[in-house]
Write a protein that holds these residues in place. Structure first.
Motif, PDB file in Angstrom:
ATOM      1  N   UNK A 432       0.825  -1.210   0.000  1.00  0.00           N
ATOM      2  CA  UNK A 432       0.000   0.000   0.000  1.00  0.00           C
ATOM      3  C   UNK A 432       0.858   1.258   0.000  1.00  0.00           C
ATOM      4  N   UNK A 433       1.996   1.223   0.704  1.00  0.00           N
ATOM      5  CA  UNK A 433       2.884   2.389   0.717  1.00  0.00           C
ATOM      6  C   UNK A 433       3.468   2.644  -0.672  1.00  0.00           C
ATOM      7  N   UNK A 434       3.896   1.586  -1.359  1.00  0.00           N
ATOM      8  CA  UNK A 434       4.469   1.751  -2.699  1.00  0.00           C
ATOM      9  C   UNK A 434       3.404   2.219  -3.682  1.00  0.00           C
ATOM     10  N   UNK A 435       2.174   1.738  -3.507  1.00  0.00           N
ATOM     11  CA  UNK A 435       1.094   2.083  -4.448  1.00  0.00           C
ATOM     12  C   UNK A 435       0.494   3.459  -4.193  1.00  0.00           C
ATOM     13  N   UNK A 436       0.772   4.062  -3.040  1.00  0.00           N
ATOM     14  CA  UNK A 436       0.071   5.272  -2.632  1.00  0.00           C
ATOM     15  C   UNK A 436       0.183   6.394  -3.667  1.00  0.00           C
ATOM     16  N   UNK A 437       1.378   6.701  -4.120  1.00  0.00           N
ATOM     17  CA  UNK A 437       1.539   7.835  -5.035  1.00  0.00           C
ATOM     18  C   UNK A 437       0.955   7.554  -6.421  1.00  0.00           C
ATOM     19  N   UNK A 438       1.343   6.458  -7.093  1.00  0.00           N
ATOM     20  CA  UNK A 438       0.761   6.240  -8.424  1.00  0.00           C
ATOM     21  C   UNK A 438      -0.749   6.035  -8.389  1.00  0.00           C
ATOM     22  N   UNK A 446      -0.978   0.760 -12.048  1.00  0.00           N
ATOM     23  CA  UNK A 446      -0.396   0.793 -10.700  1.00  0.00           C
ATOM     24  C   UNK A 446      -0.091  -0.602 -10.176  1.00  0.00           C
ATOM     25  N   UNK A 447      -1.022  -1.542 -10.309  1.00  0.00           N
ATOM     26  CA  UNK A 447      -0.815  -2.884  -9.759  1.00  0.00           C
ATOM     27  C   UNK A 447       0.393  -3.563 -10.392  1.00  0.00           C
ATOM     28  N   UNK A 448       0.518  -3.455 -11.728  1.00  0.00           N
ATOM     29  CA  UNK A 448       1.661  -4.068 -12.409  1.00  0.00           C
ATOM     30  C   UNK A 448       2.969  -3.411 -11.986  1.00  0.00           C
ATOM     31  N   UNK A 449       2.945  -2.076 -11.856  1.00  0.00           N
ATOM     32  CA  UNK A 449       4.143  -1.351 -11.441  1.00  0.00           C
ATOM     33  C   UNK A 449       4.569  -1.770 -10.043  1.00  0.00           C
ATOM     34  N   UNK A 450       3.614  -1.860  -9.124  1.00  0.00           N
ATOM     35  CA  UNK A 450       3.929  -2.229  -7.740  1.00  0.00           C
ATOM     36  C   UNK A 450       4.487  -3.645  -7.680  1.00  0.00           C
ATOM     37  N   UNK A 451       3.883  -4.587  -8.415  1.00  0.00           N
ATOM     38  CA  UNK A 451       4.393  -5.966  -8.422  1.00  0.00           C
ATOM     39  C   UNK A 451       5.825  -6.011  -8.929  1.00  0.00           C
ATOM     40  N   UNK A 478      12.229  -1.116   1.093  1.00  0.00           N
ATOM     41  CA  UNK A 478      10.838  -0.693   0.897  1.00  0.00           C
ATOM     42  C   UNK A 478      10.750   0.783   0.538  1.00  0.00           C
ATOM     43  N   UNK A 479      11.548   1.625   1.180  1.00  0.00           N
ATOM     44  CA  UNK A 479      11.508   3.046   0.860  1.00  0.00           C
ATOM     45  C   UNK A 479      12.012   3.310  -0.544  1.00  0.00           C
ATOM     46  N   UNK A 480      12.961   2.525  -0.997  1.00  0.00           N
ATOM     47  CA  UNK A 480      13.407   2.654  -2.385  1.00  0.00           C
ATOM     48  C   UNK A 480      12.258   2.332  -3.338  1.00  0.00           C
ATOM     49  N   UNK A 481      11.483   1.330  -2.975  1.00  0.00           N
ATOM     50  CA  UNK A 481      10.320   1.004  -3.793  1.00  0.00           C
ATOM     51  C   UNK A 481       9.326   2.149  -3.846  1.00  0.00           C
ATOM     52  N   UNK A 482       9.103   2.832  -2.710  1.00  0.00           N
ATOM     53  CA  UNK A 482       8.190   3.977  -2.675  1.00  0.00           C
ATOM     54  C   UNK A 482       8.678   5.071  -3.606  1.00  0.00           C
ATOM     55  N   UNK A 483       9.955   5.379  -3.562  1.00  0.00           N
ATOM     56  CA  UNK A 483      10.508   6.426  -4.421  1.00  0.00           C
ATOM     57  C   UNK A 483      10.458   6.069  -5.887  1.00  0.00           C
ATOM     58  N   UNK A 484      10.781   4.826  -6.208  1.00  0.00           N
ATOM     59  CA  UNK A 484      10.790   4.418  -7.612  1.00  0.00           C
ATOM     60  C   UNK A 484       9.380   4.436  -8.200  1.00  0.00           C
ATOM     61  N   UNK A 485       8.379   4.140  -7.376  1.00  0.00           N
ATOM     62  CA  UNK A 485       6.994   4.159  -7.876  1.00  0.00           C
ATOM     63  C   UNK A 485       6.550   5.562  -8.256  1.00  0.00           C
ATOM     64  N   UNK A 487       8.438   7.721  -9.876  1.00  0.00           N
ATOM     65  CA  UNK A 487       9.027   8.012 -11.186  1.00  0.00           C
ATOM     66  C   UNK A 487       9.176   9.511 -11.434  1.00  0.00           C
ATOM     67  N   UNK A 488       9.895  10.212 -10.561  1.00  0.00           N
ATOM     68  CA  UNK A 488      10.009  11.666 -10.712  1.00  0.00           C
ATOM     69  C   UNK A 488      11.064  12.045 -11.746  1.00  0.00           C
ATOM     70  N   UNK A 489      11.104  13.326 -12.108  1.00  0.00           N
ATOM     71  CA  UNK A 489      12.186  13.819 -12.958  1.00  0.00           C
ATOM     72  C   UNK A 489      13.494  13.835 -12.186  1.00  0.00           C
ATOM     73  N   UNK A 490      13.426  14.186 -10.896  1.00  0.00           N
ATOM     74  CA  UNK A 490      14.608  14.268 -10.049  1.00  0.00           C
ATOM     75  C   UNK A 490      14.399  13.374  -8.839  1.00  0.00           C
ATOM     76  N   UNK A 491      15.250  12.377  -8.685  1.00  0.00           N
ATOM     77  CA  UNK A 491      15.168  11.453  -7.556  1.00  0.00           C
ATOM     78  C   UNK A 491      16.331  11.743  -6.617  1.00  0.00           C
ATOM     79  N   UNK A 492      16.013  11.998  -5.347  1.00  0.00           N
ATOM     80  CA  UNK A 492      17.004  12.323  -4.330  1.00  0.00           C
ATOM     81  C   UNK A 492      17.007  11.214  -3.283  1.00  0.00           C
ATOM     82  N   UNK A 493      18.161  10.670  -3.009  1.00  0.00           N
ATOM     83  CA  UNK A 493      18.275   9.575  -2.053  1.00  0.00           C
ATOM     84  C   UNK A 493      19.318   9.930  -1.010  1.00  0.00           C
TER      85      UNK A 493
END
Length: 605
Positions: A432-438, A446-451, A478-485, A487-493
């Motif tokens: 649910x956390x990974x799916x929240x933004x998309x 969204x479901x395919x992306x999260x899987x 898990x947090x990396x999964x949230x960020x990757x979902x 798909x921003x122009x600029x990803x900050x880690x």
């Protein structure tokens, strides 16, 4: 001015090591574990299964294994947190210096067992550094609490921070304070979960030197939970490999490091010099340090000629390594112009963090942001998100001034993954956390992306678990999964590989490469120099609130004076290359092997 008590340093700790602050220390091993099994409340399987283990007094043991293998759970039985605070299904016996941890309370055990947790920020309970370090001795009514506090601050070289508020410190500085608070109790056993997490490389080396010092001179037993094989090879005496909640083996460090294939299979690649030696000779004794490797190569007539010499790529293969051409810069994704920022303390004074920073971040760049603890890396990332705005100067993301847009609006363009992974969990499951933004943006796939993301971060079996109940490494994935979902122009880690085993770190790099068509620019604030060497195309070094260097990885690691200034220790293979006189120094094991004479001999065979 109030006079400070004289510091006895090692002498005071030596007295404690001899007496344990409670009479003569008992004979026998430091830790004995017999047939230990434990399952967390609500879990579907045991986290520990039939564990049998002995750790000798005065040992320096590294506990290794993949994320979720049971390392942290095992160590929490040493100070009684399990079973006294985590009251799951428990059976078996754990004895620490002869005391049964099921019948001895956590408070009583804390006199002999000191523990620095993976989430060390949560164990800081006092406002200032000095108050925090003295909290344990004061809380137990120890008459020499001042002496203990002073020697712990001195031992870790953080006396200059004594009057700082703990919430003002960087993550690495907080880590040092947590360790000082443990050492002030003068324990017979020190357990440190991820000793180098969030520390700059120079500080990481210093932590291990300090732990080695109290181990060798005072006889303090040290247990570390570690993913970095180079530190293990140089400082530890034995290695305990964990998998599926049970020990695989517990061996002397030389024998353990020689089992490079087995360690790699459990997500712990051998030190880079060991991998180089194995590439040359698949069998036999291997060197463990740079100095040993230089002698090892000399003994086989394999020392490369000093100076430049990176081989040309084979026909049809792209150029890689330090001689590869720099990527052509793309359009500007974000910029900082004349940025100055700082923080107010409780007395109203302003502590400057960034001073007149000028930067342009461009499409296609993989940027590593490096520097010592407190250099301003996390602050710079937060300014790019719009969560903070600079006190002066301008920050723009995809052409928008962050002063003119709310962070929620900027979230469509920039995603920031926090240094503390637990701050990213809002829902009741990882899925649910990974799916929240998309899902919130109405993305149809969204479901395919999260899987797909769950598979990439190796969390599919844990998809329905609450992220806050996962291990530290699992939370990071898990947090990396949230960020990757997102798909921003600029990803900050911010420290994305902290607490990760190396296999998962490699997965992270692969994920970032895979999503390059959707993420235009990636910025990583990191102390992981392997990540810098193997992934980054650009390295921005911060120091004294300013940009001290902006270059490629090879150029960065070749500047010895700069490395010292920004508290960076290069990867082991780069240090070896420098010791051999290779210019530019190699960034990877394969590159170094390619520059050895044996490579030329094999090519001509």
């Amino acid at each position: 001015m109030t006079a400070r008590p004289a510091r006895t340093g090692a002498a005071g700790l030596a007295r404690a090591a001899a007496t344990g602050d409670g009479g003569p220390a008992p004979a026998g091993p430091a830790v004995e574990v017999r047939d230990l099994t434990f399952r967390y409340p609500g879990a579907q399987r045991d986290s520990l299964t039939g564990v049998g283990l002995t750790i000798g007094r005065g040992d320096f043991t590294a506990v290794v294994g993949g994320n979720g293998s049971g390392k942290t759970t095992l160590c929490k039985t040493f100070n009684g947190l399990i079973p006294h605070f985590w009251s799951g299904t428990y059976s078996g016996e754990v004895r620490v210096f002869g005391q049964d941890t099921t019948t001895t309370g956590v408070a009583a055990l804390s006199h002999r067992v000191g523990y620095v947790y993976q989430d060390f920020g949560n164990q800081l309970v006092r406002p200032t550094v000095h108050d925090e370090v003295s909290f344990g001795p004061v809380n137990f009514g120890l008459a020499d609490w001042r002496e203990r506090s002073e020697e712990a601050l001195d031992l870790l070289g953080i006396d200059a921070l004594r009057d700082r508020y703990t919430w003002q410190l960087s993550g690495g500085q907080q880590h040092l304070v947590a360790l000082a608070g443990v050492l002030a109790m003068r324990p017979d056993l020190v357990v440190v979960d991820e000793p180098v997490a969030e520390l700059d490389p120079a500080r990481a080396e210093e932590i291990y030197r300090r732990l080695t010092d109290i181990n060798r001179r005072l006889g303090t037993t040290v247990v570390v939970i570690e993913h970095h094989a180079e530190f293990i090879a140089r400082y530890c005496k034995s290695v305990l490999l964990m998998a599926d909640g049970a020990p695989v083996w517990h061996l002397p460090v030389e024998e353990a490091m020689a089992r490079s294939g087995e360690l790699a299979a459990h997500g712990i690649p051998a030190p880079q010099v060991v991998r180089l030696a194995r590439a040359v000779e698949p069998e036999g004794k291997v060197p463990l340090t740079v100095e040993q490797t230089v002698r090892w190569l000399d003994g086989r007539g394999l020392r490369p000629a000093p100076g430049p010499g990176t081989p040309e790529p084979a026909a049809g293969e792209p150029a890689t390594g330090p001689n590869a051409p720099a990527p052509q810069p793309g359009p500007v994704v974000a910029s900082l112009r004349g940025v100055r920022h700082g923080y107010r303390d409780v007395h109203g004074g302003l502590t400057p963090v960034l001073r007149d920073v000028e930067l342009e971040l461009r499409e296609g760049e993989r940027i590593a942001l490096v520097g010592g603890n407190g250099a301003g890396k996390s602050t710079l990332l937060r300014l790019l998100t719009g969560l903070k705005v600079p006190r002066s100067g301008t920050v723009e993301v995809t052409g928008t001034d962050t002063r003119t847009a709310r962070p929620a609006q900027l979230a469509e363009r920039v995603s920031y993954l926090y240094q503390r992974p637990e701050q990213m969990f809002l829902a009741d499951s990882v899925r649910a956390d990974i799916a929240m933004f998309p899902k919130g943006r109405g993305r149809p796939d969204t479901d395919e992306l999260v899987d797909h993301i769950l598979e990439r971060v190796r969390l599919t079996p844990l998809a329905d678990r609450d992220g806050r109940t996962l291990s530290g490494g699992q939370q990071r994935r898990a947090t990396l999964g949230i960020g990757l979902a997102m798909a921003p122009a600029l990803l900050l880690l911010d420290e994305p590989t902290s607490s990760l085993d190396v296999a998962t770190r490699d997965d992270v790099i692969a994920m970032l490469e895979e999503l390059a068509d959707r993420i235009r620019c990636v910025v990583v604030a990191t102390h992981d120099m392997h990540l810098v060497a193997e992934w980054a195309t650009r390295v921005i070094a911060l120091g004294d609130g300013r940009v001290l260097s902006d270059s490629g990885p090879a150029e960065f690691f070749a500047d010895v004076e700069l490395l010292e200034r920004v508290h960076v220790v290069p990867p082991q293979i780069t240090v070896l290359g420098t010791a051999l006189g290779l210019v530019p120094p190699p960034l990877t094991v394969d590159e170094c092997v390619g520059r050895l004479p044996v490579a030329a001999k094999e090519a001509g065979a």
